[in-house]
Design an enzyme around this catalytic site. Structure first.
Site, PDB file in Angstrom:
ATOM      1  N   ASP A   8       0.844  -1.187   0.000  1.00 15.90           N
ATOM      2  CA  ASP A   8       0.000   0.000   0.000  1.00 15.90           C
ATOM      3  C   ASP A   8       0.883   1.243   0.000  1.00 15.90           C
ATOM      4  O   ASP A   8       1.958   1.258   0.610  1.00 15.90           O
ATOM      5  CB  ASP A   8      -0.901  -0.002   1.234  1.00 15.90           C
ATOM      6  CG  ASP A   8      -1.968   1.069   1.173  1.00 15.90           C
ATOM      7  OD1 ASP A   8      -2.888   0.934   0.355  1.00 15.90           O
ATOM      8  OD2 ASP A   8      -1.878   2.048   1.944  1.00 15.90           O
ATOM      9  N   ILE A   9       0.439   2.282  -0.704  1.00 18.69           N
ATOM     10  CA  ILE A   9       1.196   3.520  -0.750  1.00 18.69           C
ATOM     11  C   ILE A   9       0.847   4.374   0.468  1.00 18.69           C
ATOM     12  O   ILE A   9      -0.306   4.781   0.638  1.00 18.69           O
ATOM     13  CB  ILE A   9       0.898   4.318  -2.036  1.00 18.69           C
ATOM     14  CG1 ILE A   9       1.237   3.475  -3.265  1.00 18.69           C
ATOM     15  CG2 ILE A   9       1.698   5.611  -2.060  1.00 18.69           C
ATOM     16  CD1 ILE A   9       0.895   4.145  -4.581  1.00 18.69           C
ATOM     17  N   ASP A  52      -4.787   2.418  -4.369  1.00 16.27           N
ATOM     18  CA  ASP A  52      -3.331   2.493  -4.232  1.00 16.27           C
ATOM     19  C   ASP A  52      -2.763   1.228  -3.601  1.00 16.27           C
ATOM     20  O   ASP A  52      -1.632   1.213  -3.138  1.00 16.27           O
ATOM     21  CB  ASP A  52      -2.931   3.721  -3.406  1.00 16.27           C
ATOM     22  CG  ASP A  52      -3.481   3.662  -1.993  1.00 16.27           C
ATOM     23  OD1 ASP A  52      -4.541   3.034  -1.789  1.00 16.27           O
ATOM     24  OD2 ASP A  52      -2.864   4.236  -1.083  1.00 16.27           O
TER      25      ASP A  52
END
Length: 217
Positions: A8-9, A52
């Protein structure tokens, strides 16, 4: 046994408010294209991109004795790849990666716009490994650690203290701190296998749901 990786960003919400939708999609597309190339390199099967979040598995559909090792190298490379977005957006975004090893049930749901996905308790735990990790680190369970053959140096991460699901499962967690054995350049798909099988599935609309399901299992 298969490995499940969730990434995950961290900080995505911050940059999403400062860029137009068109520019944001372009940045994400370039980043995820890099991830797909890494997935091919490290023999991972990308399952899906959710906003994301990027997740993939290794050890299926082609079994490999080094599936966990390659999965960790995938995670470490993803952390390096996010540097592109840091430079592009001039913001402190980072990757948070979680890995767990266990059983995976794969299948396709729906009659329209089919979705190929993986399901199981271990998939849920891999998701929790990501959410309880830290930015810039690869967070893995002790189950995954048992398949790494001493190729990495690790340190306690105490994810079970931050995530109740991990505590209930009785899992201890660790961060990768150092690569002790460089990744081999000699591995590849088994003879007769196609690299396309290791990328996200492309489904022929002429196939029935049952035929598609059989093709990817």
């Amino acid at each position: 046994m298969d490995n499940i990786l969730y990434a995950d960003i961290v900080g995505f919400t911050a940059i999403s408010s400062t860029y137009s939708a068109q520019d944001l999609v372009k940045i994400l597309n370039e980043l995820f294209a890099r991830f797909d190339r890494l997935a091919e390199k490290y023999q991972q099967l990308r399952i899906k991109i959710l906003g994301d979040c990027y997740y993939c598995i290794s050890g299926a559909p082609v079994e490999r004795p080094d599936h966990a090792v390659l999965c960790v190298h995938m995670g470490l490379s993803m952390v390096k790849a996010i540097k592109y977005v840091q430079q592009k957006t001039n913001s402190p975004v980072d990757m948070r990666v979680g890995i767990h090893t266990g059983a995976v049930l794969a299948g396709i749901l729906g009659q329209r716009q089919w979705q190929f996905d993986v399901y199981s308790k271990d998939v849920e735990l891999a998701n929790k490994m990501e959410s309880s990790g830290k930015a810039g680190r690869v967070h893995l369970s002790e189950k995954t650690l048992s398949f790494l053959n001493g190729e990495f140096e690790v340190e306690p991460a105490f994810g079970e203290k931050r995530e109740e699901a991990l505590r209930i499962a009785g899992l201890k967690t660790f961060f990768i701190s150092k690569v002790l054995k460089p990744v081999s350049r000699t591995w590849g798909v088994a003879e007769g296998e196609k690299c396309a099988f290791l990328l996200s599935p492309v489904i022929d609309a002429r196939l029935s749901g049952e035929e598609v399901f059989k093709r990817f299992l």
